[in-house]
Scaffold this motif. Structure first.
Motif, PDB file in Angstrom:
ATOM      1  N   LEU A 120       4.501  -1.100  -4.885  1.00  0.00           N
ATOM      2  CA  LEU A 120       3.657   0.104  -4.943  1.00  0.00           C
ATOM      3  C   LEU A 120       3.888   1.002  -3.732  1.00  0.00           C
ATOM      4  CD1 LEU A 120       0.073  -1.200  -5.866  1.00  0.00           C
ATOM      5  CD2 LEU A 120       1.662   0.028  -7.336  1.00  0.00           C
ATOM      6  N   TYR A 121       3.987   0.367  -2.574  1.00  0.00           N
ATOM      7  CA  TYR A 121       4.084   1.136  -1.332  1.00  0.00           C
ATOM      8  C   TYR A 121       5.300   0.701  -0.540  1.00  0.00           C
ATOM      9  CZ  TYR A 121      -0.811   1.480  -2.698  1.00  0.00           C
ATOM     10  OH  TYR A 121      -1.954   1.647  -3.405  1.00  0.00           O
ATOM     11  N   ASP A 122       6.196   1.615  -0.373  1.00  0.00           N
ATOM     12  CA  ASP A 122       7.399   1.392   0.404  1.00  0.00           C
ATOM     13  C   ASP A 122       7.012   1.214   1.881  1.00  0.00           C
ATOM     14  OD1 ASP A 122       9.707   1.691   1.820  1.00  0.00           O
ATOM     15  OD2 ASP A 122      10.455   3.393   0.634  1.00  0.00           O
ATOM     16  N   ALA A 123       7.406   0.085   2.452  1.00  0.00           N
ATOM     17  CA  ALA A 123       6.988  -0.214   3.834  1.00  0.00           C
ATOM     18  C   ALA A 123       7.495   0.815   4.840  1.00  0.00           C
ATOM     19  CB  ALA A 123       7.458  -1.610   4.230  1.00  0.00           C
ATOM     20  N   ALA A 124       8.545   1.540   4.457  1.00  0.00           N
ATOM     21  CA  ALA A 124       9.085   2.540   5.394  1.00  0.00           C
ATOM     22  C   ALA A 124       8.494   3.929   5.146  1.00  0.00           C
ATOM     23  CB  ALA A 124      10.605   2.591   5.255  1.00  0.00           C
ATOM     24  N   SER A 125       7.621   4.032   4.151  1.00  0.00           N
ATOM     25  CA  SER A 125       7.087   5.352   3.788  1.00  0.00           C
ATOM     26  C   SER A 125       6.108   5.871   4.853  1.00  0.00           C
ATOM     27  CB  SER A 125       6.355   5.243   2.444  1.00  0.00           C
ATOM     28  OG  SER A 125       5.511   6.357   2.277  1.00  0.00           O
ATOM     29  N   PRO A 126       6.168   7.160   5.131  1.00  0.00           N
ATOM     30  CA  PRO A 126       5.185   7.731   6.073  1.00  0.00           C
ATOM     31  C   PRO A 126       3.784   7.793   5.465  1.00  0.00           C
ATOM     32  CG  PRO A 126       6.626   9.441   5.197  1.00  0.00           C
ATOM     33  CD  PRO A 126       7.171   8.135   4.692  1.00  0.00           C
ATOM     34  N   HIS A 127       3.683   7.452   4.159  1.00  0.00           N
ATOM     35  CA  HIS A 127       2.363   7.462   3.490  1.00  0.00           C
ATOM     36  C   HIS A 127       1.829   6.054   3.256  1.00  0.00           C
ATOM     37  CE1 HIS A 127       2.943  11.655   2.966  1.00  0.00           C
ATOM     38  NE2 HIS A 127       3.975  11.506   2.153  1.00  0.00           N
ATOM     39  N   HIS A 128       2.458   5.050   3.864  1.00  0.00           N
ATOM     40  CA  HIS A 128       1.983   3.690   3.588  1.00  0.00           C
ATOM     41  C   HIS A 128       0.505   3.557   3.980  1.00  0.00           C
ATOM     42  CE1 HIS A 128       1.536  -0.635   3.554  1.00  0.00           C
ATOM     43  NE2 HIS A 128       2.656  -0.693   2.849  1.00  0.00           N
ATOM     44  N   PRO A 129      -0.321   2.923   3.118  1.00  0.00           N
ATOM     45  CA  PRO A 129      -1.760   2.807   3.421  1.00  0.00           C
ATOM     46  C   PRO A 129      -2.063   2.197   4.778  1.00  0.00           C
ATOM     47  CG  PRO A 129      -1.320   2.025   1.195  1.00  0.00           C
ATOM     48  CD  PRO A 129       0.018   2.342   1.808  1.00  0.00           C
ATOM     49  N   LEU A 130      -1.203   1.281   5.242  1.00  0.00           N
ATOM     50  CA  LEU A 130      -1.503   0.631   6.521  1.00  0.00           C
ATOM     51  C   LEU A 130      -1.383   1.585   7.716  1.00  0.00           C
ATOM     52  CD1 LEU A 130       0.082  -2.904   6.100  1.00  0.00           C
ATOM     53  CD2 LEU A 130      -2.305  -2.395   6.642  1.00  0.00           C
ATOM     54  N   LEU A 131      -0.817   2.753   7.474  1.00  0.00           N
ATOM     55  CA  LEU A 131      -0.730   3.717   8.575  1.00  0.00           C
ATOM     56  C   LEU A 131      -2.054   4.448   8.778  1.00  0.00           C
ATOM     57  CD1 LEU A 131       2.820   5.172   7.830  1.00  0.00           C
ATOM     58  CD2 LEU A 131       2.193   3.424   9.512  1.00  0.00           C
ATOM     59  N   THR A 132      -2.905   4.381   7.755  1.00  0.00           N
ATOM     60  CA  THR A 132      -4.190   5.095   7.859  1.00  0.00           C
ATOM     61  C   THR A 132      -5.400   4.211   7.517  1.00  0.00           C
ATOM     62  OG1 THR A 132      -3.704   5.933   5.647  1.00  0.00           O
ATOM     63  CG2 THR A 132      -3.380   7.462   7.483  1.00  0.00           C
ATOM     64  N   THR A 133      -5.149   2.934   7.299  1.00  0.00           N
ATOM     65  CA  THR A 133      -6.244   1.993   7.013  1.00  0.00           C
ATOM     66  C   THR A 133      -6.113   0.795   7.939  1.00  0.00           C
ATOM     67  OG1 THR A 133      -6.118   2.569   4.683  1.00  0.00           O
ATOM     68  CG2 THR A 133      -7.333   0.575   5.219  1.00  0.00           C
ATOM     69  N   GLY A 134      -7.201   0.410   8.575  1.00  0.00           N
ATOM     70  CA  GLY A 134      -7.156  -0.783   9.416  1.00  0.00           C
ATOM     71  C   GLY A 134      -6.879  -2.003   8.558  1.00  0.00           C
ATOM     72  N   PRO A 135      -6.137  -2.996   9.074  1.00  0.00           N
ATOM     73  CA  PRO A 135      -5.837  -4.192   8.276  1.00  0.00           C
ATOM     74  C   PRO A 135      -7.085  -4.866   7.704  1.00  0.00           C
ATOM     75  CG  PRO A 135      -4.522  -4.177  10.276  1.00  0.00           C
ATOM     76  CD  PRO A 135      -5.470  -3.028  10.389  1.00  0.00           C
ATOM     77  N   HIS A 136      -8.213  -4.727   8.411  1.00  0.00           N
ATOM     78  CA  HIS A 136      -9.434  -5.388   7.919  1.00  0.00           C
ATOM     79  C   HIS A 136     -10.069  -4.638   6.750  1.00  0.00           C
ATOM     80  CE1 HIS A 136     -10.022  -8.701  10.863  1.00  0.00           C
ATOM     81  NE2 HIS A 136      -9.066  -7.992  11.453  1.00  0.00           N
ATOM     82  N   ASP A 137      -9.543  -3.494   6.416  1.00  0.00           N
ATOM     83  CA  ASP A 137     -10.059  -2.760   5.256  1.00  0.00           C
ATOM     84  C   ASP A 137      -9.117  -2.820   4.062  1.00  0.00           C
ATOM     85  OD1 ASP A 137     -12.585  -1.638   6.163  1.00  0.00           O
ATOM     86  OD2 ASP A 137     -11.355  -0.641   7.665  1.00  0.00           O
TER      87      ASP A 137
END
Ligand SMILES: Nc1ncnc2c1ncn2[C@@H]1O[C@H](COP(=O)(O)OS(=O)(=O)O)[C@@H](OP(=O)(O)O)[C@H]1O
Length: 396
Positions: A120-137
């Protein structure tokens, strides 16, 4: 998101039960807990006021005790249908990330989320959810979310003031918060010990599908220092009580009194289960992940039923995931530097900053704190508790 002042005294919410649809069942659990609480051994808490001893483990008297009782005696409250937005799915297998606090939860949350969602989410994408969501969320915390009725998958992440993009369709689609890793599994993080899980969860013959546990173990000396540092800050902020001195904390840790401890019983419970059922329990070590991230992330993906293909490996997907989830990357992100977004703590009115989950991320920081006597005593405990188990700790 605003950060609470460190001098503010925060009183955790206690009205979890009323928030659930099945009020009667939850009131029953509440009554059960009120009945047992006065009889449980009690000690001072590291990050909270108290810890109580339940079935051999020191846990938080409110949320962790409720979760344990609910899990053991009211497991049906965890189940829903596959299409429901509630805690767990009756027909879908459950995957648990299990850890003792301060053993690598944040790191593995990110790694599991990125690995399971890589289509679903390319780990190299500048839009990856983990770039804007804390791991605990990224996915729920079993102990608190279940109590808090947090499983509203229809609530978009915009409620946290940050956006995610789904790379599959041009980057515009919002993703729900607490996204199940795939449509065929439910993912939870937990600190509960293995022995508190009922057979209906741990045995493969369960009607709920095969549950799997990824356990991360970290050497006890680094866990102790990390816990002491974290607990000192969080306890002062949330209770106004003085934190433990290093010596006081060390005594408690050696006696087994720490959140979800004793350390050795928690670790050995999952270690033994991993030897007996390696297909259901994957036992990872924080230090191995640091030393050989690639081999361990591949083990993780394989265990979760999503091994990396040759093509993915040659494209560098494993390395991209490792880089995305690295301490250096995650701790430098705005969301992890300046926000307080772990929904379970926010809802319970407990103040923990995202940055509190990132301190040094090193192996061997304990050497900066331990006296020779402390080292000797801890080594002796490790020898006594783990000899004959086959589990060893590299001396970092
Ligand atoms: N990505 C990544 N890589 C390596 N190490 C990391 C990472 N993220 C957090 N950390 C370090 O892990 C420690 C926090 O442990 P947990 O995440 O288990 O804490 S918690 O249980 O979720 O509260 C804490 O360790 P210490 O630095 O020794 O205190 C964190 O710094």
């Amino acid at each position: 998101m605003s950060s609470a002042s460190t001098s503010q005294r925060i009183v955790p919410k206690t009205d979890y039960i009323e928030e659930k649809e099945d009020g009667e069942a939850y009131r029953k659990i509440d009554a059960e807990i009120s009945g047992m609480l006065p009889n449980l051994p009690k000690e001072k808490g590291w990050a909270s006021e108290d810890l109580v001893q339940y079935q051999g483990f020191w846990i938080h008297p409110t949320f962790a005790l409720k979760a344990a009782v609910q899990l053991q005696h009211h497991f049906n409250l965890f189940q829903t249908t596959g299409s429901s937005t509630s805690a767990a799915s009756g027909s879908l297998p459950m995957y648990f990330l299990a850890t003792l606090p301060k053993s690598g939860t944040t790191w593995l949350r990110a790694l599991m989320f990125a690995t399971l969602n890589r289509s679903l989410y390319d780990a190299a994408s500048p839009h990856h959810p983990l770039l804007t969501t804390g791991p605990h969320d990224c996915f729920p915390f079993l102990e608190m979310d279940n109590m808090l009725g947090n499983h509203d998958h229809s609530r978009p992440v915009t409620s946290l003031d940050h956006d995610h993009h789904d790379d599959r369709d041009g980057g515009d689609a919002m993703i729900d918060n607490y996204v199940p890793p795939t449509s065929t599994t439910q993912l939870f993080a937990t600190h509960l010990p293995y022995s508190l899980f009922p057979k209906s969860v741990t045995t493969s013959s369960s009607t709920y599908g095969v549950s799997k546990f990824v356990y991360v173990c970290r050497n006890p000396k680094d866990v102790f220092i990390s816990l002491w540092k974290f607990g000192s800050k969080v306890k002062a902020v949330n209770t106004g009580l003085a934190p433990f001195s290093l010596e006081e904390a060390f005594e408690l840790f050696c006696r087994g009194v720490c959140p979800y401890g004793p350390y050795w019983d928690h670790v050995l419970g999952f270690w033994k289960a991993s030897l007996e059922m390696p297909e259901q329990v994957l036992f990872l070590k924080y230090e191995d992940l640091r030393k050989e991230p690639s081999a361990n992330v591949k083990r993780l993906a394989e265990f979760l039923g999503q091994p990396f293909s040759k093509e993915e490996e040659s494209k560098g997907v494993v390395q991209q995931i490792i880089k995305l989830c690295s301490f250096e990357n995650l701790s430098s992100l705005e969301i992890n530097k300046t926000s307080r977004t772990q929904q379970y703590f926010v809802k319970a009115n407990i103040v923990v900053e995202n940055s509190d989950f990132f301190r040094k991320g090193q192996v061997g920081d304990w050497k900066n704190f331990f006296t020779d006597d402390m080292t000797k005593r801890m080594d002796q405990i490790i020898d006594e508790r783990f000899s004959g188990s086959g589990l060893t700790f590299a001396n970092p």
